[in-house]
Design a protein around this motif. Structure first.
Motif, PDB file in Angstrom:
ATOM      1  N   TYR A   9      13.633 -11.445   1.418  1.00 49.82           N
ATOM      2  CA  TYR A   9      12.685 -10.496   1.971  1.00 49.82           C
ATOM      3  C   TYR A   9      11.631 -10.147   0.930  1.00 49.82           C
ATOM      4  O   TYR A   9      11.820 -10.359  -0.270  1.00 49.82           O
ATOM      5  N   VAL A  11       8.475  -6.976   0.452  1.00 50.71           N
ATOM      6  CA  VAL A  11       7.861  -5.766   0.977  1.00 50.71           C
ATOM      7  C   VAL A  11       6.422  -5.710   0.489  1.00 50.71           C
ATOM      8  O   VAL A  11       6.160  -5.797  -0.711  1.00 50.71           O
ATOM      9  N   ASP A  12       5.500  -5.575   1.432  1.00 55.42           N
ATOM     10  CA  ASP A  12       4.095  -5.357   1.094  1.00 55.42           C
ATOM     11  C   ASP A  12       3.908  -3.850   1.004  1.00 55.42           C
ATOM     12  O   ASP A  12       3.910  -3.152   2.020  1.00 55.42           O
ATOM     13  N   LYS A  13       3.772  -3.351  -0.212  1.00 59.84           N
ATOM     14  CA  LYS A  13       3.708  -1.897  -0.423  1.00 59.84           C
ATOM     15  C   LYS A  13       2.444  -1.274   0.139  1.00 59.84           C
ATOM     16  O   LYS A  13       2.440  -0.112   0.511  1.00 59.84           O
ATOM     17  N   THR A  15       0.761  -2.244   2.981  1.00 57.01           N
ATOM     18  CA  THR A  15       0.842  -2.108   4.438  1.00 57.01           C
ATOM     19  C   THR A  15       2.210  -1.614   4.902  1.00 57.01           C
ATOM     20  O   THR A  15       2.406  -1.370   6.082  1.00 57.01           O
ATOM     21  N   LYS A  16       3.143  -1.510   3.954  1.00 57.18           N
ATOM     22  CA  LYS A  16       4.522  -1.094   4.269  1.00 57.18           C
ATOM     23  C   LYS A  16       5.161  -2.025   5.303  1.00 57.18           C
ATOM     24  O   LYS A  16       5.888  -1.609   6.177  1.00 57.18           O
ATOM     25  N   THR A  17       4.858  -3.326   5.148  1.00 49.89           N
ATOM     26  CA  THR A  17       5.409  -4.351   6.020  1.00 49.89           C
ATOM     27  C   THR A  17       6.521  -5.075   5.286  1.00 49.89           C
ATOM     28  O   THR A  17       6.382  -5.393   4.106  1.00 49.89           O
ATOM     29  N   VAL A  18       7.616  -5.328   5.986  1.00 46.53           N
ATOM     30  CA  VAL A  18       8.728  -6.077   5.410  1.00 46.53           C
ATOM     31  C   VAL A  18       8.740  -7.456   6.055  1.00 46.53           C
ATOM     32  O   VAL A  18       8.730  -7.574   7.282  1.00 46.53           O
ATOM     33  N   TYR A  19       8.721  -8.499   5.222  1.00 51.46           N
ATOM     34  CA  TYR A  19       8.801  -9.877   5.691  1.00 51.46           C
ATOM     35  C   TYR A  19      10.201 -10.385   5.392  1.00 51.46           C
ATOM     36  O   TYR A  19      10.672 -10.291   4.261  1.00 51.46           O
TER      37      TYR A  19
END
Length: 126
Positions: A9, A11-13, A15-19
């Motif tokens: 995983y 985390v794009d801090k 955009t607060k998106t988790v891939y």
């Protein structure tokens, strides 16, 4: 001899998106079929243009590893943007061509230009 995590995983801090990514064998087990799309995340992270990322996703869905498929430029446009008007297509042709150029440099695909705004696209292994 490669290494493949069961699950990864990022985390794009901003955009607060988790891939979340799972390996192909796990995907097959979880999904109980072979209808999943494999993305090379290292190659994806090298892409700068959002259109290139969308085009990569579209191609990953339709072109398997070590396989080739022919596409018209308008088919690629519709694959990325959906149906477009004649006027929208003019502008989007330019954008898709830039995305194709970025994907050429990225090295995941080989593009051979054909007649009538077509490409023969080959997806390389891994």
């Amino acid at each position: 001899t490669g290494n493949s995590n069961l699950i990864s995983y990022e985390v794009d801090k901003d955009t607060k998106t988790v891939y979340i990514a799972i390996n192909p064998i796990s995907a097959s087990v979880f999904l109980n079929n072979d209808k999943y799309v494999i993305h090379n995340l290292q190659k994806r992270y090298q892409l700068k243009l959002d259109t290139s990322k969308a085009l990569q996703s579209y191609l990953n869905r339709f072109v398997g590893f070590n396989q080739s498929k022919a596409f018209y430029l308008d088919t690629l446009i519709n694959g990325v943007y959906g149906e477009t008007t004649k006027e929208e297509r003019k502008n989007r042709r330019r954008i898709i061509i830039k995305a194709v150029e970025e994907l050429k440099v990225n090295g995941e695909y080989e593009f051979k230009e054909g007649l009538n705004n077509s490409y023969l696209i080959k997806r390389k292994r891994g």
